[in-house]
Design a protein around this motif. Structure first.
Motif, PDB file in Angstrom:
ATOM      1  N   LEU A 341      14.727 -11.559   4.112  1.00  0.00           N
ATOM      2  CA  LEU A 341      14.618 -13.050   4.436  1.00  0.00           C
ATOM      3  C   LEU A 341      13.590 -13.465   5.303  1.00  0.00           C
ATOM      4  O   LEU A 341      12.498 -13.411   4.522  1.00  0.00           O
ATOM      5  N   GLU A 342      13.482 -13.855   6.489  1.00  0.00           N
ATOM      6  CA  GLU A 342      12.200 -14.332   7.247  1.00  0.00           C
ATOM      7  C   GLU A 342      11.051 -13.365   7.172  1.00  0.00           C
ATOM      8  O   GLU A 342       9.895 -13.503   7.007  1.00  0.00           O
ATOM      9  N   ALA A 343      11.527 -12.037   7.094  1.00  0.00           N
ATOM     10  CA  ALA A 343      10.558 -10.879   7.311  1.00  0.00           C
ATOM     11  C   ALA A 343      10.004 -10.415   5.989  1.00  0.00           C
ATOM     12  O   ALA A 343       9.138  -9.681   5.792  1.00  0.00           O
ATOM     13  N   GLN A 344      10.704 -11.051   4.947  1.00  0.00           N
ATOM     14  CA  GLN A 344      10.358 -10.622   3.643  1.00  0.00           C
ATOM     15  C   GLN A 344       8.860 -10.523   3.056  1.00  0.00           C
ATOM     16  O   GLN A 344       8.144  -9.726   2.527  1.00  0.00           O
ATOM     17  N   PHE A 345       8.342 -11.834   3.445  1.00  0.00           N
ATOM     18  CA  PHE A 345       6.879 -12.034   2.954  1.00  0.00           C
ATOM     19  C   PHE A 345       5.948 -11.199   3.834  1.00  0.00           C
ATOM     20  O   PHE A 345       5.148 -10.413   3.179  1.00  0.00           O
ATOM     21  N   PRO A 346       6.029 -11.025   5.057  1.00  0.00           N
ATOM     22  CA  PRO A 346       5.141  -9.981   6.102  1.00  0.00           C
ATOM     23  C   PRO A 346       5.404  -8.585   5.452  1.00  0.00           C
ATOM     24  O   PRO A 346       4.471  -7.820   5.557  1.00  0.00           O
ATOM     25  N   VAL A 347       6.666  -8.327   4.981  1.00  0.00           N
ATOM     26  CA  VAL A 347       7.124  -7.031   4.619  1.00  0.00           C
ATOM     27  C   VAL A 347       6.155  -6.582   3.229  1.00  0.00           C
ATOM     28  O   VAL A 347       5.559  -5.569   3.156  1.00  0.00           O
ATOM     29  N   ALA A 348       6.328  -7.517   2.340  1.00  0.00           N
ATOM     30  CA  ALA A 348       5.658  -7.511   1.097  1.00  0.00           C
ATOM     31  C   ALA A 348       4.134  -7.294   1.510  1.00  0.00           C
ATOM     32  O   ALA A 348       3.110  -6.625   0.720  1.00  0.00           O
ATOM     33  N   LEU A 349       3.562  -8.029   2.414  1.00  0.00           N
ATOM     34  CA  LEU A 349       2.059  -8.224   2.537  1.00  0.00           C
ATOM     35  C   LEU A 349       1.600  -6.736   3.004  1.00  0.00           C
ATOM     36  O   LEU A 349       0.827  -6.066   2.939  1.00  0.00           O
ATOM     37  N   ALA A 350       2.708  -5.966   4.190  1.00  0.00           N
ATOM     38  CA  ALA A 350       2.394  -4.835   4.739  1.00  0.00           C
ATOM     39  C   ALA A 350       2.196  -3.724   3.521  1.00  0.00           C
ATOM     40  O   ALA A 350       1.369  -3.036   3.553  1.00  0.00           O
ATOM     41  N   LEU A 351       2.994  -3.760   2.687  1.00  0.00           N
ATOM     42  CA  LEU A 351       2.982  -2.845   1.438  1.00  0.00           C
ATOM     43  C   LEU A 351       1.709  -2.909   0.806  1.00  0.00           C
ATOM     44  O   LEU A 351       1.218  -2.218   0.311  1.00  0.00           O
ATOM     45  N   ALA A 352       1.353  -4.275   0.515  1.00  0.00           N
ATOM     46  CA  ALA A 352       0.365  -4.710  -0.407  1.00  0.00           C
ATOM     47  C   ALA A 352      -0.976  -4.081   0.304  1.00  0.00           C
ATOM     48  O   ALA A 352      -1.862  -3.462  -0.157  1.00  0.00           O
ATOM     49  N   ALA A 353      -1.036  -4.284   1.719  1.00  0.00           N
ATOM     50  CA  ALA A 353      -2.356  -3.895   2.522  1.00  0.00           C
ATOM     51  C   ALA A 353      -2.376  -2.324   2.351  1.00  0.00           C
ATOM     52  O   ALA A 353      -3.508  -1.760   2.227  1.00  0.00           O
ATOM     53  N   LEU A 354      -0.923  -1.695   2.521  1.00  0.00           N
ATOM     54  CA  LEU A 354      -1.155  -0.263   2.032  1.00  0.00           C
ATOM     55  C   LEU A 354      -1.527   0.471   1.048  1.00  0.00           C
ATOM     56  O   LEU A 354      -2.450   1.106   1.058  1.00  0.00           O
ATOM     57  N   ALA A 355      -1.239  -0.318  -0.068  1.00  0.00           N
ATOM     58  CA  ALA A 355      -1.469   0.191  -1.402  1.00  0.00           C
ATOM     59  C   ALA A 355      -3.012  -0.205  -1.568  1.00  0.00           C
ATOM     60  O   ALA A 355      -3.664   0.676  -2.173  1.00  0.00           O
ATOM     61  N   VAL A 356      -3.350  -1.270  -1.117  1.00  0.00           N
ATOM     62  CA  VAL A 356      -4.846  -1.578  -1.353  1.00  0.00           C
ATOM     63  C   VAL A 356      -5.885  -0.686  -0.614  1.00  0.00           C
ATOM     64  O   VAL A 356      -6.871  -0.389  -0.945  1.00  0.00           O
ATOM     65  N   SER A 357      -5.339  -0.457   0.520  1.00  0.00           N
ATOM     66  CA  SER A 357      -6.314   0.453   1.424  1.00  0.00           C
ATOM     67  C   SER A 357      -6.298   1.808   0.733  1.00  0.00           C
ATOM     68  O   SER A 357      -7.282   2.597   0.924  1.00  0.00           O
ATOM     69  N   HIS A 358      -5.224   2.350   0.228  1.00  0.00           N
ATOM     70  CA  HIS A 358      -5.103   3.476  -0.536  1.00  0.00           C
ATOM     71  C   HIS A 358      -5.889   3.535  -2.240  1.00  0.00           C
ATOM     72  O   HIS A 358      -6.216   4.551  -2.846  1.00  0.00           O
ATOM     73  N   GLY A 359      -6.117   2.130  -2.468  1.00  0.00           N
ATOM     74  CA  GLY A 359      -6.809   2.038  -3.749  1.00  0.00           C
ATOM     75  C   GLY A 359      -5.959   2.422  -4.924  1.00  0.00           C
ATOM     76  O   GLY A 359      -6.353   2.624  -6.165  1.00  0.00           O
ATOM     77  N   ARG A 360      -4.608   2.541  -4.698  1.00  0.00           N
ATOM     78  CA  ARG A 360      -3.772   2.845  -5.992  1.00  0.00           C
ATOM     79  C   ARG A 360      -2.284   2.309  -5.589  1.00  0.00           C
ATOM     80  O   ARG A 360      -2.087   1.933  -4.778  1.00  0.00           O
ATOM     81  N   LEU A 361      -1.741   1.992  -6.968  1.00  0.00           N
ATOM     82  CA  LEU A 361      -0.564   1.602  -6.847  1.00  0.00           C
ATOM     83  C   LEU A 361       0.682   2.535  -7.059  1.00  0.00           C
ATOM     84  O   LEU A 361       0.548   3.491  -7.515  1.00  0.00           O
ATOM     85  N   PHE A 362       1.824   2.499  -5.961  1.00  0.00           N
ATOM     86  CA  PHE A 362       2.641   3.567  -6.169  1.00  0.00           C
ATOM     87  C   PHE A 362       3.495   3.403  -7.530  1.00  0.00           C
ATOM     88  O   PHE A 362       3.342   2.553  -8.248  1.00  0.00           O
TER      89      PHE A 362
END
Length: 400
Positions: A341-362
């Protein structure tokens, strides 16, 4: 004639991320779990027949050292305060009073949790009473802690973060389910981009392991019932998940001055609210989300989409249609962590930042037809946040 040109917006860096969910705590634990592509951690028995993604066990003392602070918080506040501490650690500003004193805070929060034992006892006995009104008044005065109503105030999450971690800049709290998470990030991003803030802590938290919220979803026929299934495949209900996510957003100038490097860059956040009438909900959401994704330039190379799709039938079917039409690689956040719910968008952004920093998609999740393999270099991630009954949002995360 006056010059009406707008000043150029500054870049906004993500310099810290704190994330806790059913997959564990911290970025390393989440990346390891996502790389292994295990079956999502879910509980189909404790709240049967409903599906819940339970929070991984946390050692609260690591981020909330005082037991008194822990006791006075509700579970969702402990989750959020813990995740905020992880974000400050990640950004390298934990305990730095000079920086924390000027760090702004924007929080997405719900309205608190019920005392289920008291509620259940009252409901069991009230029909037997000759004077139900008097009985209810007496029970509420005798059984509810004086702080219960204060504990239900949404802005107490920000207050606890301030008390425990010393974040004492300006503070804003948004309510409004998924939309509040979008707007918390959007306001933090916009203020830094416009030059009215230098550093901000943004995010939210949600405790899914509570029967009162499950009851609300069930009454609206929105709670996912076992067996679990991928949300973009069937959209048969919302599999709620306990999670907390906070991000430290910072101007490049401020970050460089203290020697910090970015995890990723937050290049834009857009929100809207489609007119979801009883008829035509899917068409309205489709049009709005299509427009918002267009603002993030989906045609740019190295782009993927991280979807926060809820599993609620109408909006999720609409989102799946839009995502399939983009032709981009898609990953469902809810399938892996549940919906928070309220945390869903920040959670998704956290995973996006993580994936982009690794340069690859899980890797794609088995059974999710929209998810396709993607072996190319990931430089951009579009994050979607479509509410289960209102509100739409999109963000763009890029390699810094």
């Amino acid at each position: 004639m006056s010059d009406r040109r707008q000043p150029a917006r500054r870049e906004v860096w993500i310099t810290g991320v704190g994330l806790v969910s059913s997959l564990g705590e911290g970025l390393d634990a989440h990346w390891a779990a996502l790389a292994d592509t295990p079956a999502p951690v879910r509980d189909e028995t404790s709240f049967a027949p409903y599906v819940v993604h339970p929070l991984a066990k946390l050692e609260l003392d690591k981020q909330i050292p005082k037991r008194g602070d822990q006791r006075q918080m509700e579970p969702w506040q402990r989750i959020g305060t813990y995740a905020a501490g992880l974000a400050l650690d990640s950004a390298g500003i934990k305990g730095n009073k000079d920086i924390l004193g000027t760090t702004d805070m924007v929080v997405a929060a719900g309205g608190g949790e019920r005392d289920q034992a008291v509620d259940g006892s009252i409901l069991s006995e009230i029909e037997k009473q000759p004077n139900p009104e008097l009985y209810l008044s007496e029970r509420l005065q005798a059984d509810l802690r004086p702080t219960l109503f204060l504990a239900q105030l949404s802005n107490l999450l920000a207050g606890n973060i301030s008390i425990v971690h010393g974040v004492t800049g300006s503070s804003r709290t948004f309510m409004g389910e998924e939309s509040s998470g979008v707007d918390a990030v959007r306001i933090g991003w916009a203020r830094i981009a416009a030059g009215t803030s230098e550093i901000a802590l943004v995010g939210g938290a949600y405790n899914a392991e509570r029967r009162d919220m499950l009851l609300l979803f069930a009454l609206r026929h929105l709670a996912m019932q076992a067996p679990w299934s991928p949300v973009l495949k069937a959209a048969k209900g919302v599999p709620t998940g306990s999670a907390g996510a906070f991000l430290v957003l910072e101007s490049p100038e401020h970050a460089k001055a203290r020697g910090a490097t970015p995890i990723a860059k937050l290049s834009g956040v857009w929100s809207d609210r489609a007119r979801r009438a009883q008829e035509g909900t899917e068409a309205a959401v489709t049009a709005t989300l299509d427009h918002l994704i267009g603002l993030a330039d989906p045609a740019a190379p190295g782009t993927a989409i991280l979807s926060g799709a809820t599993g609620a039938p109408e909006p999720t079917r609409a989102e799946a249609e839009v995502l399939a039409k983009t032709g981009l690689p898609v990953r469902s956040v809810t399938d892996r962590l549940g919906h928070s719910l309220e945390a869903q968008f920040p959670v998704a952004l956290a995973l996006a930042a993580l994936a982009v920093s690794h340069g690859r998609l899980f890797a794609p999740l088995e059974g999710e037809p929209i998810e396709k393999p993607f072996d190319g270099a990931l430089t951009r991630a579009i994050v979607t946040g479509v509410g289960h009954w209102r509100g739409e949002g999109v963000a763009l995360v890029e390699r810094a």
